[in-house]
Design a protein around this motif. Structure first.
Motif: not given
Length: 259
Positions: A225-229, A50-52, A83-86
């Motif tokens: 930008g991706m999970p290890a999975l 998720i890009n800022p 996702i709800i980003a921060a």
């Protein structure tokens, strides 16, 4: 919707890595999953690509009632995972919310809106025991604690358990510890084994059987930008998180799951 806070006031224990990869694994097993990034650093958001610049609405806006929960939700590249980003705005949230009535219940009230939209909600907490983490613990039914296999981690665990008891007594009597996940395990280090044995002797079955090893691919994945999975599902870290997800699913209150 089952709500699980992932918390440890000590930084660098693999908390966000655990949140990202468990969320991915749960989504891959068919659970409609929501990940809430409640850390001002926003690492969980970045780790899911998720890009800022695209975080127009964030967990800060949800907490401050600037927008509804549904308006802040963003899809990820992982099917069934939202996702709800921060954003860095969260850094000032504790000061801004200090005079707000029921400030410890803000996240819980917001999540009530989406109770039927997802099966599981994971909340990635900041490395502190401030208002943001308290909001997560008040909103959650369960707590998952990533614990690095090193000596100082044991001292932090004691402080966290004390905080959990206070949350139970004052705000959320239903809060339970779903499990402690041992992370950054290095079989070459005897101290690692000693810490793991001490934690299991102290907490017993609360500690998950699965241990997350130190693994370069787990560290590399967020930069892509991706999970290890997804980055490398065959690496030892990914395999461990899949196994941890299976254990977690086995501990879920199954009657609450959506059909």
């Amino acid at each position: 919707m089952i709500r699980i806070a992932i918390a440890n006031q000590k930084g660098g224990v693999g908390k966000t890595t655990t949140a990202i990869n468990l969320a991915t694994a749960l989504a891959a097993t068919g659970h409609r999953t929501l990940l809430i990034d409640l850390d001002p650093q926003g690492n969980a958001s970045t780790g899911l690509g998720i890009n800022p610049s695209s975080r127009l609405r964030s967990s800060y806006d949800v907490l401050t009632n600037e927008c509804a929960l549904s308006d802040a939700v963003m899809p990820t590249r992982v099917p069934k995972l939202d996702i709800i980003a921060a954003t860095q705005d969260l850094s000032g949230a504790e000061i801004e919310l200090i005079d707000v009535p029921d400030r410890t219940h803000l996240l819980g009230k917001a999540l009530d809106e989406g109770r039927d939209q997802w099966d599981i909600c994971l909340i990635d907490c900041p490395p502190s025991l401030g208002l943001l983490t308290v909001n997560a613990m008040v909103a959650a039914q369960s707590l998952l604690v990533p614990l690095q296999c090193e000596f100082f981690a044991l001292e932090g665990l004691s402080q966290l358990l004390t905080t959990v008891e206070r949350i139970r007594g004052r705000f959320n009597p239903r809060l339970s510890i779903m499990g402690v996940a041992l992370t950054m395990y290095d079989r070459r280090n005897r101290l690692t084994d000693q810490v793991a044995d001490d934690v299991r002797a102290c907490l017993g079955n609360v500690v998950f059987d699965t241990v997350i090893p130190r693994n370069v691919r787990l560290s590399e994945a967020p930069s892509h930008g991706m999970p290890a999975l997804i980055y490398d599902y065959r690496c030892s870290g990914s395999e461990a998180y899949m196994q941890l997800a299976r254990e977690l699913i086995g501990r879920l209150p199954q009657p609450e799951m959506a059909a």
